[in-house]
Design an enzyme around this catalytic site. Structure first.
Site, PDB file in Angstrom:
ATOM      1  N   SER A 188     -10.329  -0.557   6.944  1.00 25.07           N
ATOM      2  CA  SER A 188      -9.687  -0.355   5.643  1.00 25.07           C
ATOM      3  C   SER A 188      -8.954  -1.571   5.080  1.00 25.07           C
ATOM      4  O   SER A 188      -8.489  -1.524   3.936  1.00 25.07           O
ATOM      5  CB  SER A 188      -8.715   0.818   5.700  1.00 25.07           C
ATOM      6  OG  SER A 188      -9.410   2.032   5.704  1.00 25.07           O
TER       7      SER A 188
ATOM      8  N   LYS B 202       0.863  -1.184   0.000  1.00 23.81           N
ATOM      9  CA  LYS B 202       0.000   0.000   0.000  1.00 23.81           C
ATOM     10  C   LYS B 202       0.899   1.232   0.000  1.00 23.81           C
ATOM     11  O   LYS B 202       1.930   1.243   0.680  1.00 23.81           O
ATOM     12  CB  LYS B 202      -0.898  -0.018   1.251  1.00 23.81           C
ATOM     13  CG  LYS B 202      -1.930   1.099   1.316  1.00 23.81           C
ATOM     14  CD  LYS B 202      -2.844   0.956   2.537  1.00 23.81           C
ATOM     15  CE  LYS B 202      -3.927   2.028   2.573  1.00 23.81           C
ATOM     16  NZ  LYS B 202      -4.840   1.877   3.733  1.00 23.81           N
TER      17      LYS B 202
ATOM     18  N   SER C  45      -9.960   1.896   2.821  1.00 24.60           N
ATOM     19  CA  SER C  45      -9.052   2.675   1.999  1.00 24.60           C
ATOM     20  C   SER C  45      -8.015   1.850   1.244  1.00 24.60           C
ATOM     21  O   SER C  45      -7.448   2.318   0.267  1.00 24.60           O
ATOM     22  CB  SER C  45      -8.307   3.670   2.876  1.00 24.60           C
ATOM     23  OG  SER C  45      -7.431   2.999   3.770  1.00 24.60           O
TER      24      SER C  45
END
Lengths: 483, 95
Positions: free
Chosen positions: A175, A76, A151
């Site tokens: 998330s 990420k 997210s």
């Protein structure tokens, strides 16, 4: 090859059936072919990946049997990486190349995992749809018109599309688990403090926790075990040794008492998602687990408490983006205040500004007690409700999300409707507990997630339960037509 | 609680975020909607309950009072939009 587990591929590497360089090239080709439709990557680091794969092949040739050696993964874009931009999905950090690696990155590098690049995300991890990325929305591999969740949307979409074996993510209010459910992959958020936050761009420091996406609990266990452990550089790191998540994963779950959270089967739950989750729960029962109904009435206050605490901490953490030392700076400021205000007006997107304004308001004079302190007190009550529940049961279970992946743009004008996508996940962050989302049967052709919640430090039990479910069913092996 | 445009402007000023005046009503509506959501926490009695800041009740670790950080200015300053002679440059604040 792309359907094989990390263990199977690692064995193939050790037997020289193929090299890490070949494996990595295969995945890079898949990214070139499929990612233009998904936009799950912000940055693909082809030359770094090939160099790391060559090094992995050398270590394998020397007899190194590290389980992640030569395995293609991706991060990420919230984890700092030296020499490679860490954007956090924001214009503010579009030009930011960190001078150090996050601990998570260091640990996976040391284990010989090969990073293919950096994955898209909602800006500063604020969002539940990955529509808030400065680099554009990410599509759900199961239906390109739908969101992958957020997210960590890029991390979930990339694993679902078989663009990496496993990916890193972060989970502040859901998330990891929510996008895992939307994309039909396994996603685990460990106990708060298990995975170092050093080099992980801060959103809400008392809630943020790093974790993993993979296609199976077994693969996730290998990744999480490698990433976990005490880190002196993170002031809230748990002073516990990295857990052994792998050796007991094959043990039976017979006799395990699983509390089914009745409050999560409420009016807001889509009936088809409810049916899928009930099917998964029935399967756990067949495997010998005992299902017990349990009420967690305070958990319905988790989303409201979360949006006070997370926004307050975000307003404080994001004060550092002032255009002075790094990141975006507005052109031609007339004075210092103009520089700050325009830098932050131009560098942050809509949702980030919304959260900073909310956080600033609830922390401001006259409102601090009514909002922030009150929310922290409610947080204690929510945490204690979980602590009480775990006196009588071993795990908690329910749906991860109230619906399947929604259509892009569906909540564009309604921030609160978007926030409620995390209605079953945020309490787990407030309580600091480990949680996992495991694929349950499809609902109308779209993935659903069973959420399992463990007591503090019991990631091993979560992964064992998820693994046993995956040994008995094939829901986690279903794949989108795109693949 | 009902908030006003001046509350939004004050929060934006405290947060040093320039807001487009044409968007102020929009920000006000968003913030009002979020505050209505968060005020659900008032439904629960929290008298005598201590605030919780760390879910594991952990306290800040202490370390020996020794210098551990090294000078990394040469690595950090190239990240800035403007530096000179090892200083960060910002618009003039004193006339």
């Amino acid at each position: 090859m792309i359907e094989q587990s990390i263990n199977v591929l690692a064995a193939g590497l050790r037997r020289r059936e193929f090299s890490s360089v070949e494996l990595v090239k295969h995945y890079l080709q898949r990214i070139s072919a499929l990612d233009p439709q998904l936009h799950s990557f912000i940055t693909v680091t082809e030359s770094n990946a090939l160099a790391a794969a060559e090094q992995a092949d050398q270590r394998i040739a020397q007899g190194d049997e590290s389980p992640l050696l030569g395995i293609p993964i991706a991060h990420k874009d919230i984890f700092c990486t030296t020499g490679v931009r860490t954007s956090c999905g924001s214009r503010m950090l579009d030009n930011f190349v960190a001078p150090y690696n996050a601990t998570v990155v260091e640990k996976l590098n040391a284990a010989g995992a090969v990073s293919l690049g950096k994955l898209s995300m909602d800006e500063f991890a604020m969002g539940s749809s990955n529509e808030n990325s400065y680099y554009g929305p990410v599509a759900n591999p199961w239906d390109l018109e739908r969101v992958p969740g957020g997210s960590s949307g890029g991390s979930a979409a990339a694993v679902a599309a078989r663009l990496a074996l496993a990916t890193t993510g972060t989970d502040t209010g859901g998330s990891i688990r929510q996008p895992a459910a939307f994309c039909g992959v396994t996603g685990i958020k460990p106990t708060y403090g298990r995975v170092s936050r050093y080099g992980m761009v801060a959103f809400s420091s008392s809630l943020d926790q790093g974790g993993v996406f993979a296609r199976s609990a077994e693969d996730a266990a290998l990744m999480l075990q490698t990433m976990s452990g005490f880190d002196d550089r993170d002031s809230t790191s748990l002073n516990e040794p990295a857990p052994d998540l792998v050796s007991g994963i094959g043990e039976s779950i017979a006799g395990l008492r699983i509390g089914v959270i009745r409050d999560h089967f409420d009016q807001g739950l889509d009936p088809q998602v409810a049916t899928s989750v009930q099917t998964a729960l029935a399967e756990l029962e067949k495997l010998g687990a005992e299902l017990v109904d349990i009420e967690l009435p305070l958990s319905k206050l988790a989303v409201p408490a979360y949006y006070v605490i997370a926004s307050a901490e975000a307003s404080s953490n994001l004060a550092r983006y002032d255009g002075v030392r790094y990141g975006y700076r507005a052109e031609d400021p007339v004075d210092l205040e103009d520089m700050y205000k325009r830098t932050r007006a131009e560098g942050f997107g809509t949702e980030v500004k919304r959260r900073i304004l909310t956080g600033t308001y609830v922390l401001s004079a006259g409102y601090y007690d009514a909002y922030y302190l009150k929310a922290q007190k409610v947080r204690r009550l929510i945490r204690d409700e979980f602590v009480d529940a775990f006196k009588n049961i071993d795990l908690l279970a329910g749906p991860t999300t109230p619906t399947t992946a929604f259509t892009a743009g569906a909540h564009a004008d309604d921030p609160v409707a978007m926030y409620l996508s995390d209605v079953y996940t945020t309490a787990v962050n407030l309580a600091g507990l480990p949680g996992i989302s495991v694929p349950a049967p499809l609902a109308d052709g779209l993935p659903t997630g069973l959420q399992l919640i463990g007591n503090f430090l019991q990631e091993d039990r979560l992964l064992r339960c998820a693994h046993q479910l995956q040994q008995a069913t094939d829901w986690h092996q279903l794949k989108p037509d795109l693949v | 609680m009902t908030i006003s445009l001046s509350d939004v402007e004050q929060a934006a000023h405290l947060a040093r975020i320039g807001l487009d005046p044409a968007q102020l009503d929009h920000h006000l509506a968003d913030l009002q909607q979020i505050l209505t959501l968060v005020e659900q926490i008032n439904a629960v009695d929290t008298d005598g309950i201590e605030p919780l800041s760390n879910p594991l009740d952990a306290v800040q670790r202490m370390r020996d009072d020794q210098v551990t950080e090294t000078n990394q200015r040469d690595q950090f300053q190239p990240l800035s939009a403007a530096t000179e002679d090892a200083h960060y440059l910002v618009p003039r604040v004193i006339e």
